[in-house]
Design a protein around this motif. Structure first.
Motif, PDB file in Angstrom:
ATOM      1  N   LEU A   1       0.839  -1.204   0.000  1.00 61.51           N
ATOM      2  CA  LEU A   1       0.000   0.000   0.000  1.00 61.51           C
ATOM      3  C   LEU A   1       0.872   1.250   0.000  1.00 61.51           C
ATOM      4  O   LEU A   1       0.581   2.230  -0.684  1.00 61.51           O
ATOM      5  CB  LEU A   1      -0.915   0.020   1.223  1.00 61.51           C
TER       6      LEU A   1
ATOM      7  N   GLY B   1       1.250   3.948  -2.961  1.00 59.98           N
ATOM      8  CA  GLY B   1       1.129   5.378  -2.715  1.00 59.98           C
ATOM      9  C   GLY B   1       2.209   6.166  -3.422  1.00 59.98           C
ATOM     10  O   GLY B   1       1.942   7.208  -4.030  1.00 59.98           O
TER      11      GLY B   1
ATOM     12  N   GLY C   1       2.660   9.871  -5.259  1.00 62.70           N
ATOM     13  CA  GLY C   1       2.617  10.555  -3.970  1.00 62.70           C
ATOM     14  C   GLY C   1       3.995  10.819  -3.401  1.00 62.70           C
ATOM     15  O   GLY C   1       4.916  10.040  -3.604  1.00 62.70           O
ATOM     16  N   SER C   2       4.146  11.945  -2.685  1.00 62.75           N
ATOM     17  CA  SER C   2       5.382  12.208  -1.956  1.00 62.75           C
ATOM     18  C   SER C   2       5.274  11.512  -0.602  1.00 62.75           C
ATOM     19  O   SER C   2       4.223  10.991  -0.249  1.00 62.75           O
ATOM     20  CB  SER C   2       5.554  13.710  -1.761  1.00 62.75           C
ATOM     21  N   SER C   3       6.370  11.516   0.149  1.00 59.43           N
ATOM     22  CA  SER C   3       6.352  10.868   1.469  1.00 59.43           C
ATOM     23  C   SER C   3       5.249  11.451   2.331  1.00 59.43           C
ATOM     24  O   SER C   3       4.565  10.725   3.062  1.00 59.43           O
ATOM     25  CB  SER C   3       7.697  11.061   2.167  1.00 59.43           C
TER      26      SER C   3
ATOM     27  N   ASN D   1       2.414  12.868   1.290  1.00 58.55           N
ATOM     28  CA  ASN D   1       1.117  12.376   0.798  1.00 58.55           C
ATOM     29  C   ASN D   1       0.834  10.978   1.299  1.00 58.55           C
ATOM     30  O   ASN D   1      -0.272  10.670   1.749  1.00 58.55           O
ATOM     31  CB  ASN D   1       1.104  12.321  -0.740  1.00 58.55           C
ATOM     32  N   VAL D   2       1.858  10.116   1.191  1.00 59.96           N
ATOM     33  CA  VAL D   2       1.685   8.713   1.581  1.00 59.96           C
ATOM     34  C   VAL D   2       1.355   8.640   3.073  1.00 59.96           C
ATOM     35  O   VAL D   2       0.446   7.929   3.493  1.00 59.96           O
ATOM     36  CB  VAL D   2       2.960   7.906   1.254  1.00 59.96           C
TER      37      VAL D   2
ATOM     38  N   SER E   1      -2.314  10.298   3.541  1.00 55.67           N
ATOM     39  CA  SER E   1      -3.482   9.669   2.915  1.00 55.67           C
ATOM     40  C   SER E   1      -3.557   8.172   3.147  1.00 55.67           C
ATOM     41  O   SER E   1      -4.617   7.589   3.019  1.00 55.67           O
ATOM     42  CB  SER E   1      -3.467   9.895   1.399  1.00 55.67           C
ATOM     43  N   ILE E   2      -2.437   7.540   3.441  1.00 61.80           N
ATOM     44  CA  ILE E   2      -2.458   6.088   3.535  1.00 61.80           C
ATOM     45  C   ILE E   2      -2.085   5.602   4.932  1.00 61.80           C
ATOM     46  O   ILE E   2      -2.826   4.844   5.553  1.00 61.80           O
ATOM     47  CB  ILE E   2      -1.520   5.470   2.474  1.00 61.80           C
TER      48      ILE E   2
ATOM     49  N   PRO F   1      -4.490   7.323   8.019  1.00 62.28           N
ATOM     50  CA  PRO F   1      -5.848   6.756   8.070  1.00 62.28           C
ATOM     51  C   PRO F   1      -5.859   5.295   8.501  1.00 62.28           C
ATOM     52  O   PRO F   1      -6.732   4.873   9.246  1.00 62.28           O
ATOM     53  CB  PRO F   1      -6.351   6.900   6.633  1.00 62.28           C
ATOM     54  N   HIS F   2      -4.868   4.549   8.038  1.00 65.76           N
ATOM     55  CA  HIS F   2      -4.820   3.143   8.432  1.00 65.76           C
ATOM     56  C   HIS F   2      -4.531   3.007   9.928  1.00 65.76           C
ATOM     57  O   HIS F   2      -5.091   2.150  10.601  1.00 65.76           O
ATOM     58  CB  HIS F   2      -3.735   2.409   7.639  1.00 65.76           C
TER      59      HIS F   2
END
Lengths: 293, 383
Positions: free
Chosen positions: A189, A193, A198-200, A202-203, A206-207, A210-211
Motif C-alpha cells: 500500500l 502510494g 505521492g510524496s512521502s 502524501n503517503v 493519505s495512507i 488513516p490506516h
C-alpha cells in the motif's frame, strides 16, 4: 437416556460458562461497579451533625464556586491533552521506524529498548528524572562544568518537568498499539502510494495515518486516562506547584477526611475523562469498538 | 542469451516506451537479475514468464523504481530513469495483491493519483467516470473497496493506474488470486484494455497460459537471465533452449544419446533404448547426452499401424486414461518401459479406449526437438 445425558451435558456446559465468567463478573461488580455506586451516594450527602447525613448537591456546588478546584480541574485536563498529543508526536515516528523500517533483530531490540524502562517501578523512574533535573543533579552539574551556567539550575518543580515525566511514563502505551496497527499495514500500500505519484508526506497523510487511526486513538485514550489519573509523577516532579486534580482528591480523602467532597471530585474526574474520550472519538470519526479491538 | 532480446529493438522505425540495457541486481552472492537487456515497442503487451525465484519480480521492481539496479540502465521513452524516484517515474504498477487503499472509496482511490499529478479538482469527476466506464464499472465510484468482488477490484486497480496515462503499466501477477473462471475472463479483459488504452503493458507471471494468451511478446526468464524473447508462437513452436521447450507448454521429456546427425535430423537412442528421429537446430556430437521434447498434441494415436510412413512410430500399451474434457490425455508405455503422454483426440474412435489396449503412437521428426542435456541438472519442469 440420550436425552438425559444431553441435558446433563448442557447443564455442565452452562456451569462451566458461569464458572469461567465468575472472576470477571466478581472483579467488575465488587471492585468497579459497587465502589462507584457508593462514591456517587457518598458524594451526594452532607454531614449535618456527627454521624448524621442528609442529601445535598453541596459538594458539587463547592467545586464550581471555589476557583482553585475547577482551575486545577481544567489545568489537569489541558495538561493531559497536551501530554497525550506530545506523546503521540514522539511515539509515531518511533513506532513507524520499528514497524516498517526495521526488520529482524534490530527491530526486536528497539522494541525491547522501549519496554525496558517499564521493568522498574514508576517511582524509581520518576526518581531517575529527579536525579537528572534537580538543582544538584546531573544536567545542572554538566551545565556548570561546561560553563553554560554559573550557578546551580533548578529544573524540577515546573510544568515542563511534569510534562517530561508524563510523556516518559506514557510512551510505551502509545508505542505498542501504534506498532501493532502499523505492522498490519501492507507494505505494498505504501509502495502503491509512491507509485501513483505521492510524496512521502502524501503517503503518510493519505495512507499510513488513516490506516493507523484506530491505533492512534486507542493509544491516545490509554495515555490520556493514565495521565489524567496519574498522581505520582505530577506530585514528585511538580512539587507544590503541580496542581494536579488527583492531588485534590487525595487531599480531600486523606488530609481533610472530607470523603464527601473527595467522592464528588472523583465522580467529576470520571465524567471529564469520559467526555473528552467521547469527544476525541467524535472528532476523529472513530468508533469505540473498532478502536479497542 | 540476452543478445536475442537486443535484436528486438534493432527495428529502427519502432519507437520504444521502455528499454533496458545489461540490467543486473545482486543480493549478496545471488544474482537475481543478471545482465538483462530488452526493449519494448510502443503499445505492446510484453510478458515476462518464469518460474518463481527467477528474478522477474526484482526486475519489475527495478522498473518501478523500488529497487536500484547494481549496473545497467533503464530507459523510459528514451530517457534514463535510474535517478528518478518511483513517484516521479512515468510508470504505474498493478500490485500482486492490488494494494487498493481500503480507507478510500473507489473514486478516492482513482483520485489519489490525479491529485498527485496536479490535475484540477473539477476535472476529476469526469476522468473518474470515463475510466470506470472503460473498465466496465460505471457508477462504482462511491463503493467501498471491501464491497467489491475479486474481479471488480482488479478493474479498479487497473483503472487507478490507467487514468494517469502512464508510459508503461507494470503488472505483477495480478490474476494470481482469482479463481479459474474469473482468471480466464480477466485475461481477455486485460488484453482488451491494453488495446483500448494503447498503453505498453509489462506483465510478469509464472502462468504460461496468461503469458501466451495475452502477449505480443514474451520473454522467458530463468535464473536472472532471459532465455528467449519472442512471440507466443515462436516460443511454443521454435523454443531455442531446453528450458523454454520444457517451460512453455507441456512436453514429454526424454534423456538420451545422439547416435548420428545429418543436417537437421538427429537419430537418437533414449535411456530406455528406444530409437527415435528428431529435429535439432544445432550441431550435436555423436554420443553426447541430449534431452528430447515431444508435445502431447503432435503425437498421433491410432489403433493400427498408420498407413503413411512416419519418422517415429511406436507400438505402445495404454496404461492410464486421464479424462479432462477437451484436454484429455492418455499415458502409454512402450515395450522398453518408456512412458509417453499423448493428447486424446475427441473422436468416437477413442471413447472406448481403456488401460491395457495396444495402440500405435507416431509423429514426424520435425515436430519434436532435442537439446544438449545440461551437464548436471535435470531439465526444469520434467515430469
Amino acid at each position: 437416556m440420550s436425552d438425559a445425558s444431553g441435558n446433563f451435558n448442557r447443564t455442565q456446559y452452562r456451569l462451566g460458562f458461569w464458572l469461567l465468567l465468575a472472576p470477571i463478573v466478581l472483579w467488575l461488580s465488587l471492585l468497579i461497579i459497587l465502589p462507584h455506586i457508593d462514591m456517587v451516594l457518598v458524594s451526594l450527602r452532607e454531614r449535618i451533625a456527627s454521624r448524621q447525613y442528609g442529601f445535598s448537591f453541596g459538594n458539587y456546588t463547592a467545586f464550581f464556586t471555589e476557583p482553585l478546584y475547577w482551575n486545577t480541574f481544567v489545568r489537569t485536563a489541558v495538561m493531559s491533552i497536551v501530554a497525550t498529543v506530545l506523546t503521540l508526536i514522539i511515539a509515531f515516528p518511533v513506532s513507524f521506524y520499528i514497524a516498517k523500517v526495521l526488520t529482524g533483530r534490530p527491530r526486536i531490540a528497539l522494541f525491547i529498548l522501549c519496554l525496558l524502562p517499564f521493568w522498574v517501578s514508576e517511582l524509581v523512574r520518576t526518581y531517575g528524572w529527579m536525579i537528572l533535573l534537580r538543582e544538584t543533579g546531573l544536567i545542572s552539574g554538566a551545565l556548570q562544568w561546561f560553563g553554560l551556567a554559573d550557578q546551580p539550575v533548578e529544573m524540577l518543580y515546573n510544568d515542563v518537568a511534569i510534562m517530561v515525566g508524563l510523556i516518559y511514563t506514557s510512551m510505551l502505551f502509545m508505542v505498542v498499539p501504534l506498532v501493532t496497527t502499523l505492522d498490519s499495514l501492507d507494505n505494498s500500500l505504501i509502495e502503491a502510494g509512491y507509485d501513483l505519484g505521492g510524496s512521502s508526506w502524501n503517503v503518510m497523510r493519505s495512507i499510513v495515518i488513516p490506516h493507523a487511526m484506530p491505533g492512534i486513538m486507542s493509544g491516545c485514550i490509554v495515555v490520556f486516562m493514565l495521565t489524567l489519573g496519574n498522581y505520582l509523577t505530577p506530585t514528585l516532579l511538580g512539587g507544590k506547584s503541580s496542581l494536579w486534580f488527583t492531588e485534590q482528591i487525595y487531599t480531600q480523602f486523606i488530609t481533610r477526611f472530607n470523603w464527601e467532597q473527595g467522592a464528588a471530585f472523583g465522580i467529576l474526574l470520571l465524567i471529564l475523562s469520559s467526555l473528552i474520550v467521547w469527544l476525541g472519538l467524535k472528532i476523529t470519526r472513530q468508533s469505540f469498538t473498532r478502536v479497542m479491538s | 542469451m540476452s543478445d536475442q532480446a537486443c535484436a528486438l529493438g534493432v527495428d529502427a522505425g519502432v519507437q520504444e516506451d521502455l528499454a533496458c540495457t545489461l540490467l543486473s541486481k545482486h543480493f549478496g552472492e545471488f544474482a537475481a537479475v543478471d545482465g538483462v537487456s530488452f526493449s519494448i515497442p510502443r503499445g505492446a503487451f510484453f510478458s515476462i514468464l518464469g518460474p518463481s525465484g527467477c528474478g522477474k519480480t526484482t526486475l519489475l521492481r527495478m522498473l518501478a523504481g523500488f529497487q536500484q539496479p547494481d549496473s545497467g540502465d533503464i530507459l523510459i521513452k528514451g530517457k534514463s530513469v535510474l535517478n528518478t524516484p518511483p513517484n516521479k517515474r512515468p510508470v504505474n504498477m498493478v500490485f500482486q495483491h492490488l494494494a487498493l487503499f481500503p480507507t478510500m472509496s473507489v473514486a478516492e482511490n482513482i483520485a489519489y493519483g490525479l491529485k498527485r499529478k496536479g490535475i484540477p479538482k473539477r476535472e476529476h469527476a469526469t476522468l473518474i467516470d470515463e475510466v470506470l466506464a472503460k473498465v466496465h464499472l460505471p457508477g462504482f465510484g462511491d463503493k467501498r473497496i471491501d464491497q467489491l468482488s475479486g474481479g471488480q477490484k482488479q478493474r479498479v486497480a487497473i483503472a487507478r493506474c490507467l487514468v494517469l496515462n502512464p508510459a508503461v503499466l507494470l503488472l505483477d501477477e495480478p490474476l494470481g488470486a482469482l479463481d479459474l473462471k474469473l482468471r480466464e475472463q480477466m485475461k481477455i479483459e486485460l488484453k482488451r484494455l491494453q488495446r483500448e488504452f494503447n498503453t505498453t503493458f509489462v506483465y510478469i507471471t509464472h502462468d504460461q497460459s496468461e503469458a501466451l494468451v495475452m502477449s505480443d511478446q514474451v520473454a522467458v526468464m530463468n535464473k536472472g537471465r532471459f532465455e528467449q524473447v519472442g512471440t507466443p508462437q515462436e516460443l511454443y513452436y521454435q523454443p531455442k533452449t531446453a528450458f523454454v521447450a520444457g517451460f512453455v507448454g507441456d512436453s514429454n521429456q526424454y534423456a538420451g544419446k545422439v547416435q548420428s546427425q545429418s543436417g537437421d535430423l538427429v537419430t537418437l537412442v533414449t535411456e530406455q533404448g528406444v530409437r527415435l528421429l528428431s529435429h535439432a537446430n544445432q550441431p550435436l556430437v555423436a554420443g553426447s547426452p541430449i534431452t528430447l521434447f515431444v508435445r502431447p498434441e503432435v503425437m498421433q494415436i491410432s489403433t493400427s499401424r498408420p498407413a503413411t510412413e512416419q519418422d517415429n512410430c511406436l507400438a505402445v500399451t495404454v496404461s492410464r486414461v486421464l479424462f479432462d474434457g477437451a484436454q484429455s490425455r492418455v499415458q502409454v508405455e512402450t515395450a522398453e518401459g518408456a512412458e509417453l503422454t499423448v493428447a486424446l483426440p475427441q473422436t468416437a474412435d477413442f471413447q472406448a479406449l481403456e488401460a491395457g489396449r495396444s495402440v500405435h503412437v507416431s509423429w514426424q521428426a520435425s515436430q519434436c526437438l532435442c537439446f544438449p542435456a545440461p551437464a548436471d541438472t535435470k531439465p526444469p519442469g520434467a515430469p
